[in-house]
Scaffold this motif. Structure first.
Motif, PDB file in Angstrom:
ATOM      1  N   ASP A   1     -24.009  -5.402   3.283  1.00 33.83           N
ATOM      2  CA  ASP A   1     -25.392  -5.089   3.674  1.00 33.83           C
ATOM      3  C   ASP A   1     -25.470  -4.944   5.185  1.00 33.83           C
ATOM      4  N   GLN A   2     -26.194  -3.952   5.660  1.00 35.59           N
ATOM      5  CA  GLN A   2     -26.454  -3.866   7.103  1.00 35.59           C
ATOM      6  C   GLN A   2     -27.826  -4.489   7.381  1.00 35.59           C
ATOM      7  N   ASN A   3     -27.933  -5.755   7.066  1.00 34.69           N
ATOM      8  CA  ASN A   3     -29.131  -6.545   7.359  1.00 34.69           C
ATOM      9  C   ASN A   3     -28.748  -8.011   7.314  1.00 34.69           C
ATOM     10  N   ARG A   4     -29.597  -8.877   7.850  1.00 33.87           N
ATOM     11  CA  ARG A   4     -29.252 -10.293   7.959  1.00 33.87           C
ATOM     12  C   ARG A   4     -29.351 -11.019   6.633  1.00 33.87           C
ATOM     13  N   ASP A   5     -30.320 -10.591   5.812  1.00 34.11           N
ATOM     14  CA  ASP A   5     -30.662 -11.392   4.647  1.00 34.11           C
ATOM     15  C   ASP A   5     -30.024 -10.932   3.337  1.00 34.11           C
ATOM     16  N   ALA A   6     -28.977 -10.143   3.437  1.00 32.63           N
ATOM     17  CA  ALA A   6     -28.248  -9.719   2.229  1.00 32.63           C
ATOM     18  C   ALA A   6     -29.202  -9.132   1.199  1.00 32.63           C
ATOM     19  N   GLN A   7     -29.960  -8.150   1.640  1.00 34.33           N
ATOM     20  CA  GLN A   7     -31.076  -7.670   0.815  1.00 34.33           C
ATOM     21  C   GLN A   7     -30.653  -7.031  -0.509  1.00 34.33           C
TER      22      GLN A   7
ATOM     23  N   THR B   1     -41.621  -3.322  19.312  1.00 30.17           N
ATOM     24  CA  THR B   1     -40.552  -2.880  20.198  1.00 30.17           C
ATOM     25  C   THR B   1     -39.216  -3.495  19.785  1.00 30.17           C
ATOM     26  N   GLY B   2     -38.981  -3.573  18.504  1.00 28.96           N
ATOM     27  CA  GLY B   2     -37.745  -4.195  18.010  1.00 28.96           C
ATOM     28  C   GLY B   2     -36.622  -3.198  17.886  1.00 28.96           C
ATOM     29  N   LEU B   3     -36.023  -2.840  18.980  1.00 24.65           N
ATOM     30  CA  LEU B   3     -34.893  -1.922  18.980  1.00 24.65           C
ATOM     31  C   LEU B   3     -35.119  -0.708  18.057  1.00 24.65           C
ATOM     32  N   PRO B   4     -36.151   0.073  18.339  1.00 23.12           N
ATOM     33  CA  PRO B   4     -36.454   1.198  17.448  1.00 23.12           C
ATOM     34  C   PRO B   4     -35.361   2.257  17.401  1.00 23.12           C
ATOM     35  N   THR B   5     -34.415   2.202  18.345  1.00 26.91           N
ATOM     36  CA  THR B   5     -33.392   3.245  18.343  1.00 26.91           C
ATOM     37  C   THR B   5     -32.054   2.715  17.827  1.00 26.91           C
ATOM     38  N   ARG B   6     -32.095   1.587  17.129  1.00 23.70           N
ATOM     39  CA  ARG B   6     -30.846   1.042  16.589  1.00 23.70           C
ATOM     40  C   ARG B   6     -30.901   1.010  15.070  1.00 23.70           C
ATOM     41  N   THR B   7     -29.735   1.121  14.471  1.00 26.24           N
ATOM     42  CA  THR B   7     -29.689   1.318  13.027  1.00 26.24           C
ATOM     43  C   THR B   7     -29.671   0.007  12.229  1.00 26.24           C
ATOM     44  N   ALA B   8     -30.116   0.089  10.986  1.00 27.05           N
ATOM     45  CA  ALA B   8     -30.081  -1.042  10.055  1.00 27.05           C
ATOM     46  C   ALA B   8     -30.383  -0.534   8.663  1.00 27.05           C
ATOM     47  N   GLN B   9     -30.032  -1.383   7.684  1.00 24.48           N
ATOM     48  CA  GLN B   9     -30.500  -1.142   6.313  1.00 24.48           C
ATOM     49  C   GLN B   9     -31.494  -2.257   6.024  1.00 24.48           C
ATOM     50  N   GLY B  10     -32.552  -2.278   6.798  1.00 22.48           N
ATOM     51  CA  GLY B  10     -33.415  -3.452   6.813  1.00 22.48           C
ATOM     52  C   GLY B  10     -34.608  -3.419   5.889  1.00 22.48           C
ATOM     53  N   ASP B  11     -34.848  -2.292   5.215  1.00 22.72           N
ATOM     54  CA  ASP B  11     -36.084  -2.199   4.424  1.00 22.72           C
ATOM     55  C   ASP B  11     -35.831  -2.240   2.919  1.00 22.72           C
TER      56      ASP B  11
ATOM     57  N   LYS C   1     -20.340 -15.050  -8.636  1.00 24.18           N
ATOM     58  CA  LYS C   1     -19.285 -14.153  -8.133  1.00 24.18           C
ATOM     59  C   LYS C   1     -19.669 -13.449  -6.847  1.00 24.18           C
ATOM     60  N   LEU C   2     -20.962 -13.418  -6.571  1.00 25.32           N
ATOM     61  CA  LEU C   2     -21.425 -12.574  -5.470  1.00 25.32           C
ATOM     62  C   LEU C   2     -21.170 -13.210  -4.120  1.00 25.32           C
ATOM     63  N   ARG C   3     -20.566 -12.448  -3.252  1.00 29.18           N
ATOM     64  CA  ARG C   3     -20.368 -12.879  -1.873  1.00 29.18           C
ATOM     65  C   ARG C   3     -20.959 -11.808  -0.966  1.00 29.18           C
ATOM     66  N   SER C   4     -21.269 -12.210   0.232  1.00 30.25           N
ATOM     67  CA  SER C   4     -21.999 -11.291   1.100  1.00 30.25           C
ATOM     68  C   SER C   4     -21.252 -10.993   2.394  1.00 30.25           C
ATOM     69  N   VAL C   5     -21.239  -9.726   2.762  1.00 32.88           N
ATOM     70  CA  VAL C   5     -20.772  -9.322   4.091  1.00 32.88           C
ATOM     71  C   VAL C   5     -21.951  -8.634   4.753  1.00 32.88           C
ATOM     72  N   ARG C   6     -22.366  -9.193   5.874  1.00 31.50           N
ATOM     73  CA  ARG C   6     -23.569  -8.646   6.508  1.00 31.50           C
ATOM     74  C   ARG C   6     -23.290  -8.230   7.943  1.00 31.50           C
ATOM     75  N   HIS C   7     -23.959  -7.200   8.350  1.00 32.68           N
ATOM     76  CA  HIS C   7     -23.766  -6.661   9.694  1.00 32.68           C
ATOM     77  C   HIS C   7     -25.158  -6.336  10.223  1.00 32.68           C
ATOM     78  N   TYR C   8     -25.533  -6.934  11.360  1.00 32.89           N
ATOM     79  CA  TYR C   8     -26.930  -6.725  11.788  1.00 32.89           C
ATOM     80  C   TYR C   8     -27.101  -6.841  13.291  1.00 32.89           C
ATOM     81  N   ASN C   9     -26.298  -6.110  14.059  1.00 34.90           N
ATOM     82  CA  ASN C   9     -26.488  -6.165  15.504  1.00 34.90           C
ATOM     83  C   ASN C   9     -27.064  -4.866  16.063  1.00 34.90           C
ATOM     84  N   GLY C  10     -27.519  -3.985  15.171  1.00 35.61           N
ATOM     85  CA  GLY C  10     -28.125  -2.746  15.641  1.00 35.61           C
ATOM     86  C   GLY C  10     -27.145  -1.597  15.769  1.00 35.61           C
TER      87      GLY C  10
END
Ligand SMILES: Cc1ncc(C[n+]2csc(CCOP(=O)(O)OP(=O)(O)O)c2C)c(N)n1
Ligand code: SF4
Ligand SMILES: [Mg+2]
Lengths: 612, 346
Positions: free
Chosen positions: A563-569, A336-346, A585-594
């Motif tokens: 990345d739209q995930n927590r772990d900078a996939q 039941t982990g917010l099935p109706t919210r978006t992510a690039q989590g996989d 050189k790599l830096r990360s911008v992450r967005h993961y609130n659904g």
């Protein structure tokens, strides 16, 4: 509250307000199951019909009825279609969230509310419009059980008047929405008109937001990503489809079923396809692989939980080398982990899905047009490479409506890969299934049912030699692994290339993929316009990474991966692929609130990391 | 001049010899029941004159699931993952409904990890032959109990099974399989006849074949041993199968025989041993299987047969040419169709 964040830019209280034309966001806060979807679509379509670039995003709970839902519509003369972080106009229909929704607005915003809620007592720095919905409803709708539905169309009418929408366009959008249901259309049209009349007679415009006709949407279509993918698969020539229902992927197959019944049944009434609702995702992918092995263009669509179940078979597909297309409409977390919210989590999981050494090509559509075109790409690639191919969409893309140029008819013939017929086999005098004849790591295959005594080969896991015979020999195993690695290098040269915006001399490079694209386009303007930071941009369209991506990294001093995930996939995958000296050189911008990603959050993050 | 010609090897109706139906050398234990089943498969396909190129051999994981490598080397084969051969077979048959699918599974592969896919396969009545080589143990992982092991049966290690068995035939009958039989790997004649009849059926054929594991489960105390089955077997019928291409007329006493016409026009003669047994009666079939359990007997024969129920392929109503080889002109709608779809979205 859960879905809107505190806005950052507010107007000075009491300041003279310049009119804001074709550049604002509306949020409609309702209750799930209240039938507001039609009303919101009419509002969206009306703005679209008036030629203004528009986007709509539904933020809904995992629930059939009764929980809060928000729908945001963004009109943008500049063509920005990402989610806008700030809400300019709130339509507060849900008593449960109305106060919190109102409190989270920036000053200068406007609120339309149901009179008894008395929201106007909450603050003095936003514009309030009270609407006595029940009174207006009672006047236009005699049947009390329909009133709840009609109520939604009243706010459409009120908004139309306040935003200066053309009522003729409202009617056109409304009649399209209700299509053949004339009675429902009439009832709703009356409600919209009643709302309009009420606003005209009883409300005084005090907010700056208005709509004026433009010509930026002529000829365009509105469609959601899942329907676009369904169309794409039909035109790609899919023949076997298997699925197990899961949000947000179900509508892809459900729409596909409708299209296929309409356009892929022959004159004899017989289908040129088979669609099977499987007992679970284990079976769905098993069927895809069985069908791919036997020569069909086969596919399934799922989301993260289904992907998890498919892991073992995905590995088998990699080692037996079978085509099959898997659409992953990504959402957040398990159970039941917010099935109706978006992510690039996989992203990371799918890239290496299964045990042992595995690598899978992934296509990364950013738009409905790419959902359509990448369907053909995916089927061509999977048959060409003889390996499962994943298309990584997400809930934002799949389930929301997007405007688009009409789709282009596939310009290339289907590429069915290296399949030997009985005649070719006869001429060649036999074949070795896993022999790298052409130097690209890809062997030749025959399909079951090929009428030749030497056609058969034995499909089994990784323990085989070149002729598909069982083997546990170390050299057979290692050679096969090396050939598979080489095949993945071939994949690098075949997958869709990234799109780039580059100028000489820019130190900062941004890399993004999928739906983040629309926010990044806006971020580039914000960076330059507000901070004078010029950045180049590369949009990934596939994994494995191609040489363009390596060059892009090499050519910049700082790379921001979005990345739209927590772990900078995606960043993690890129790290494995580039020279060690480049990793710093790599830096990360992450967005993961659904919620769908927005430009402002990216801009702020980059500016902070840039030390500005 | 010499007048004696070299003796021609015997061929079947499509001109192949039995050697054309052989596979690789078996690597299973000597005496393993699975080997005997492979032999019966070879004989049945040879005698029925089935072109090996039209056949796909499907399996999961286990000693049993390895056996497709040991027969019919001219057929395509797919050794899939543990318990999930049904889905792979379903996909393959959808892609090419002209192929003949033969699935070989084990009791572990079917009744434990694969029970879900097994049930849904039966329910769909997909045209295929599904054989469980049933030894009551996990052979390949060295002798753990499977879910078909009988209550009270004993492992070599002395461990006693205290959970009731799953009867795969009863399940298959209840769920929708249309040809359900039970046999014994050592019963050459019955298994041979049953397999030939199976080849004439167009729906799911589910055969549970007791197949002793000589290494882990063929000893006193095992209910799936050669000795136990020989002592407790109760055959339901005398089977005789007449393929439609075979002109032999078999003369049976009409009072004791039930003739079933198979899909391809051939007929299966079931010599009734009891007056009241009717293999087309679902309820009766399940009842007889259950009664046999109570009597500690292994009831063998064709337990259930339904030649009229539609199979999965009939239900889908697909075009006759295999989906796998449909040309682009059929699978890619025209430009005009895309225009129409785009117009509807404006
Ligand atoms: C997912 C998975 N879990 C476990 C195994 C290990 N495994 C291999 S064969 C087998 C049991 C096979 O038993 P059965 O189907 O009865 O075949 P038999 O060897 O007895 O013929 C198991 C558990 C596996 N291969 N895959
Ligand atoms: S272990 Fe048992 S099932 Fe496996 S090959 Fe040996 S006898 Fe047959
Ligand atoms: Mg077993």
């Amino acid at each position: 509250m859960a879905t809107t964040e505190f806005a950052v830019h507010g107007a000075e209280p009491g300041a003279v307000r310049e009119p804001v034309v074709n550049d604002f966001s509306i949020q409609v806060a309702t209750v799930n199951g209240s039938g507001s979807q039609s009303a919101n679509t009419v509002l969206l379509r009306t703005i679209f019909q008036m030629g203004i670039p528009v986007s709509g995003k539904n933020m809904f709970p995992s629930n059939i009825a009764g929980l809060p839902t928000w729908y945001t519509i963004r009109a943008s003369k500049k063509g920005y279609i990402a989610r806008k972080k700030e809400i300019d106009f709130l339509v507060a229909m849900n008593p449960e969230t109305a106060r919190e929704d109102t409190m989270s607005l920036a000053s200068g915003a406007a609120v339309l509310y149901d009179e008894p809620l008395k929201l106007n007592e909450l603050r003095s720095d936003v514009t309030f419009y009270a609407v006595p919905y029940d009174k207006i409803c009672a006047a236009v709708c005699s049947e009390s059980k329909l009133r709840k539905l009609v109520k939604n169309m009243i706010y459409v009418g009120v908004m139309a008047q306040l935003l200066r929408l053309d009522m003729a366009e409202v009617e056109k959008a409304l009649r399209k929405q209700f299509a053949k249901k004339v009675k429902a259309a009439d009832l709703n049209w009356n409600a919209a008109k009643a709302g309009y009349d009420y606003a005209a007679s009883s409300l005084t415009k005090a907010d700056p937001f208005t709509v004026e006709r433009m010509d930026k949407t002529a000829g365009m279509i509105i469609i959601d990503g899942n329907a676009a993918a369904a169309l794409g698969c039909m035109f790609a020539g899919v023949t076997v489809v298997t699925w197990y229902p899961i949000t947000p992927s179900s509508s892809l197959v459900e729409t596909l079923i409708d299209y296929m019944k309409e356009y892929r049944v022959g004159d004899d009434g017989k289908a040129t396809f088979a669609i099977v609702q499987a007992e679970d995702e284990l079976a769905a992918i098993g069927m895809v692989l069985g069908a791919g092995w036997a020569g069909a263009r086969s596919m399934t669509a799922t989301a993260g939980p289904g992907i998890s179940l498919m892991a073992e078979f995905a590995g088998l597909g990699y080692y037996v080398e079978i085509p099959g297309v898997i659409w992953d409409i990504q959402r957040v977390g398990p159970s039941t982990g917010l099935p109706t919210r978006t992510a690039q989590g996989d992203i990371e999981f799918v890239a290496k899905l299964s045990h042992g050494d595995t690598r899978h090509p992934m296509l990364l559509p950013c738009s409905v047009a790419e959902c359509f075109s990448m369907a053909s790409d995916a089927f061509d690639l999977t048959e060409q490479l003889q390996t499962p191919v994943f298309v990584m969409s997400d809930l934002d893309l799949g389930m929301n409506n997007w405007m688009s140029e009409p789709f282009q008819y596939p310009d290339k013939p289907q590429n069915r890969g290296k399949v030997l017929t009985a005649e070719e086999l006869q001429r060649a005098g036999g074949f070795a299934r896993y022999k790298d004849v052409d130097g690209d790591g890809i062997g030749y295959r025959t399909l079951p049912g090929t009428d030749h005594p030497q056609a058969a080969w034995f499909a089994r896991g990784s323990g085989h030699n070149e002729t598909s015979g069982y083997s546990e020999r170390p050299d057979d195993y290692a050679n096969n692994m090396d050939r598979l690695a080489h095949k993945f290098e071939t994949a690098r040269t075949l997958v869709p290339k990234p799109e780039m915006v580059r100028n000489d001399g820019n130190e900062v490079g941004i890399i993004a993929y999928g739906t983040s694209h629309h926010a990044v386009v806006e971020t580039l303007d914000q960076l330059q316009g507000e901070y004078g930071v010029k950045a180049d941009y590369l949009r990934l369209r596939a994994y494995p990474f191609t040489s363009e991506t390596h060059d892009f990294v090499a050519a910049h001093k700082r790379i921001y991966m979005i990345d739209q995930n927590r772990d900078a996939q995606m960043l993690q995958l890129l790290k494995l692929d580039i020279a060690i000296e480049e990793i710093g050189k790599l830096r990360s911008v992450r967005h993961y609130n659904g919620l769908p990603i927005d430009a402002r959050s990216i801009t702020d993050d980059i500016i902070t990391q840039e030390g500005k | 001049m010499a007048t004696t010609a070299a003796p021609q090897p015997k061929t079947n109706r499509i001109g192949l010899t039995v050697l054309d139906y052989r596979g690789g050398k078996t690597t299973l234990c000597a005496g393993c029941g699975h080997n005997a089943i492979s032999e019966r498969i070879i004989d049945a396909f040879y005698e029925m004159g089935i072109a090996p190129e039209r056949v796909v051999k499907m399996s999961g994981i286990g000693c049993s699931s390895k056996s497709p490598a040991y027969f019919m080397g001219r057929s395509h084969s797919f050794n899939s993952v543990h318990g999930r051969m049904p889905s792979v077979t379903t996909g393959a048959v959808l892609a090419n409904a002209k192929i003949i699918a033969l699935g070989v599974s084990g009791d572990g592969d079917t009744a434990s990890i694969g029970i879900g896919q097994f049930m849904h396969l039966m329910r769909r009545n997909l045209p295929m032959i599904y054989i469980i080589e049933d030894n009551g143990v996990y052979g390949l992982t060295k002798g753990q109990f499977s879910a078909t092991a009988d209550l009270g049966s004993k492992l070599k290690t002395g461990v006693i099974n205290d959970l009731p068995p799953i009867d795969t035939c009863a399940l298959a009958i209840m769920l929708g399989a249309t040809f359900v039989g039970r046999s014994f790997s050592g019963d050459k004649r019955q298994l041979h006849t049953m397999l030939k009849a199976a080849l004439a059926h167009r729906g799911t054929v589910m055969l549970d074949v007791i197949s002793p594991c000589t290494t882990f489960n063929d000893h006193e105390g095992s209910t799936k041993s050669y000795k136990f089955v020989k002592d407790h077997e109760e055959p339901l019928h005398d089977l005789n199968f007449v393929p439609h291409f075979n002109e032999i007329d078999v003369d049976y006493d009409p009072g004791t025989c039930l003739n079933v016409t198979m899909h391809d026009g051939s007929s299966l003669h079931l010599r009734k041993l009891e007056e009241d047994y009717d293999p087309t009666n679902k309820t009766e079939a399940v009842k007889r299987v259950m009664q046999a359990h109570d009597a500690e007997e292994v009831l063998t024969g064709v337990l259930y047969l339904n030649t009229t129920a539609p199979n999965f392929i009939d239900m889908i109503n697909m075009t006759d040419q295999p989906l796998a080889t449909l040309p682009e002109s059929v699978t890619r709608p025209s430009r005009a169709v895309l225009d129409e779809c785009m117009e509807a979205l404006r």
